[in-house]
Design an enzyme around this catalytic site. Structure first.
Site, mmCIF file in Angstrom:
data_model
loop_
_atom_site.group_PDB
_atom_site.id
_atom_site.type_symbol
_atom_site.label_atom_id
_atom_site.label_comp_id
_atom_site.label_asym_id
_atom_site.label_seq_id
_atom_site.Cartn_x
_atom_site.Cartn_y
_atom_site.Cartn_z
ATOM 1 N N TYR A 187 0.841 -1.207 0.000
ATOM 2 C CA TYR A 187 0.000 0.000 0.000
ATOM 3 C C TYR A 187 0.876 1.258 0.000
ATOM 4 O O TYR A 187 0.736 2.138 -0.858
ATOM 5 C CB TYR A 187 -0.922 -0.022 1.232
ATOM 6 C CG TYR A 187 -1.566 1.295 1.522
ATOM 7 C CD1 TYR A 187 -2.493 1.839 0.652
ATOM 8 C CD2 TYR A 187 -1.233 2.017 2.674
ATOM 9 C CE1 TYR A 187 -3.076 3.062 0.916
ATOM 10 C CE2 TYR A 187 -1.811 3.233 2.939
ATOM 11 C CZ TYR A 187 -2.735 3.760 2.063
ATOM 12 O OH TYR A 187 -3.300 4.983 2.313
ATOM 13 N N ARG A 194 0.867 6.274 17.982
ATOM 14 C CA ARG A 194 0.463 6.858 16.707
ATOM 15 C C ARG A 194 0.009 8.294 16.908
ATOM 16 O O ARG A 194 -0.391 8.691 17.998
ATOM 17 C CB ARG A 194 -0.696 6.061 16.082
ATOM 18 C CG ARG A 194 -0.325 4.637 15.663
ATOM 19 C CD ARG A 194 0.608 4.626 14.467
ATOM 20 N NE ARG A 194 0.941 3.276 14.038
ATOM 21 C CZ ARG A 194 1.970 2.564 14.512
ATOM 22 N NH1 ARG A 194 2.761 3.074 15.449
ATOM 23 N NH2 ARG A 194 2.218 1.361 14.048
ATOM 24 N N GLY A 251 4.635 -5.648 10.448
ATOM 25 C CA GLY A 251 4.850 -4.384 9.743
ATOM 26 C C GLY A 251 4.500 -3.136 10.536
ATOM 27 O O GLY A 251 4.572 -2.036 10.002
HETATM 28 N N1 UDP Z 1 -4.297 -1.721 16.601
HETATM 29 C C1 UDP Z 1 -4.614 -2.616 17.607
HETATM 30 N N2 UDP Z 1 -5.764 -3.343 17.493
HETATM 31 C C2 UDP Z 1 -6.614 -3.213 16.437
HETATM 32 C C3 UDP Z 1 -6.289 -2.279 15.408
HETATM 33 C C4 UDP Z 1 -5.118 -1.551 15.529
HETATM 34 O O1 UDP Z 1 -3.873 -2.777 18.566
HETATM 35 O O2 UDP Z 1 -7.639 -3.907 16.379
HETATM 36 C C5 UDP Z 1 -3.050 -0.936 16.715
HETATM 37 C C6 UDP Z 1 -2.102 -1.135 15.565
HETATM 38 O O3 UDP Z 1 -1.255 -2.240 15.786
HETATM 39 C C7 UDP Z 1 -1.348 0.188 15.567
HETATM 40 C C8 UDP Z 1 -2.382 1.192 16.060
HETATM 41 O O4 UDP Z 1 -3.402 0.413 16.693
HETATM 42 O O5 UDP Z 1 -0.304 0.154 16.496
HETATM 43 C C9 UDP Z 1 -3.020 1.974 14.947
HETATM 44 O O6 UDP Z 1 -3.433 1.060 13.944
HETATM 45 P P1 UDP Z 1 -4.378 1.494 12.745
HETATM 46 O O7 UDP Z 1 -4.656 0.259 11.934
HETATM 47 O O8 UDP Z 1 -5.552 2.241 13.266
HETATM 48 O O9 UDP Z 1 -3.509 2.515 11.918
HETATM 49 P P2 UDP Z 1 -2.017 2.404 11.289
HETATM 50 O O10 UDP Z 1 -1.120 3.075 12.278
HETATM 51 O O11 UDP Z 1 -1.715 0.962 11.080
HETATM 52 O O12 UDP Z 1 -2.137 3.178 10.032
#
Ligand code: UDP
Length: 321
Positions: free
Chosen positions: A138, A216, A278
């Site tokens: 992506y 984040r 990742g």
């Molecule tokens: N995350 C989590 N559980 C979930 C979805 C996301 O712990 O069900 C964590 C994920 O590993 C990351 C953070 O929340 O550390 C943000 O993930 P998201 O997919 O919202 O956004 P990304 O940072 O991947 O774009």
């Protein structure tokens, strides 16, 4: 300006379309409704339902001052399993769009890019000068499009701005996040609060962060949209500018879950689960460049406020349904 918003029936695209209309622009949305929703298009905005690859020439022949390009495939996991869907769907389609813009003399482009272009960062907050080493398909497709835009701007005088989003969250009234496949943290946690999911899996608690969960940078979708309104105005012929968009400070997964508990009053059961492949430990934006050059400043930086807007949207949807 008369502006075409591709993907304007999606989450970020619909909020941007709404803010562009409020800023006095004439907006037309082009969306194939593969992941978007016709009822997410703001009132007074014409929706053209179609695939960019089939209709973009005909649409741009009407005459537009600019395009804001949101239409894209955006699931990281799926991009690893089905790369062709992302290379053709994101890069192929963007090239079709760029060529049609050239052919029809459409002068301005704002492109929806991503922090995933950077991959695992060497320094945090991440500036636009950081190395671009995407760790998933992506991010690689979005970066490839950024490179193409740079070339088209230099060679053909396109006025282009790419906005690299960090974690977009929140909602704007009836415009919010409703994906058939939800992978993002805040909507998933709110699904638990609204009773459509039993519990949250927190991916990893052994990262080198204050509580072990990933950090984040959550930016309110309205602040993000307002950066697009400024960007389309600031775009300059022959230049491709790139800006990171975030609040500049981070929250851990546990802090997000806690904020959701406070806002919703729901206990929100959350278990620690294995790390998700990742995921970098910390992703926080430096948005100094956007602040200085676009005169943009995020106004809705309070995490509880971001969650509250997303929660109101979630509740209004579940009551409506
Ligand atoms: N995350 C989590 N559980 C979930 C979805 C996301 O712990 O069900 C964590 C994920 O590993 C990351 C953070 O929340 O550390 C943000 O993930 P998201 O997919 O919202 O956004 P990304 O940072 O991947 O774009």
């Amino acid at each position: 300006m008369k502006l075409l918003v591709t993907g304007g029936a999606g989450y970020v695209g619909s909020v941007c379309a709404a803010r562009l209309v409020e800023a006095g622009h004439e907006v037309v949305v082009l969306d194939d409704l593969s992941t978007g929703h016709a009822d997410a298009v703001p009132d007074g905005v014409r929706l053209i339902e179609g695939d960019i690859n089939d209709v973009i020439g005909e649409v741009l022949a009407e005459g537009f001052d600019g395009v804001l390009h949101f239409a894209a495939k955006s699931l990281v996991g799926e991009s690893m399993q089905d790369p062709a869907k992302y290379w053709h769907g994101n890069v192929g389609t963007a090239l079709t769009l760029l060529d049609a813009m050239l052919e029809h003399g459409t002068p301005r482009l704002v492109f929806s890019s991503t922090a995933a272009c950077y991959g695992e960062p060497d320094e945090v907050p991440i500036p636009e000068t950081a190395p671009t080493r995407p760790t998933n398909t992506y991010g690689a497709t979005k970066l490839a499009i950024d490179h193409a835009i740079t070339g088209y701007a230099a060679a053909h005088g396109l006025a282009a701005v790419s906005l690299r989003y960090f974690n977009v969250a929140g909602a704007y009234g009836r415009f919010g996040e409703r994906h058939a496949t939800e992978t993002h943290l805040i909507p998933i946690v709110l699904q638990v609060a609204s009773g459509t999911r039993e519990k949250v899996a927190m991916y990893g608690d052994d990262y080198p962060t204050e509580d072990g969960t990933c950090v984040r940078d959550y930016i309110h979708v309205v602040d993000l949209a307002d950066a697009h309104v400024k960007a389309i105005g600031a775009a300059t012929a022959g230049e491709h500018r790139i800006y990171n968009l975030g609040n500049g400070f981070g929250f851990t997964v546990k802090q997000v879950v806690e904020a959701c508990r406070e806002v919703t009053g729901h206990e929100i059961p959350a278990d620690v689960a294995p790390r998700r492949a990742g995921d970098p430990a910390v992703l926080v934006a430096s948005s100094e460049k956007a602040r200085t050059e676009l005169g943009w400043k995020p106004e809705r930086v309070d995490l509880a406020g971001i969650v509250r807007d997303a929660w109101e949207f979630t509740r209004s949807r579940s009551q409506g349904a």
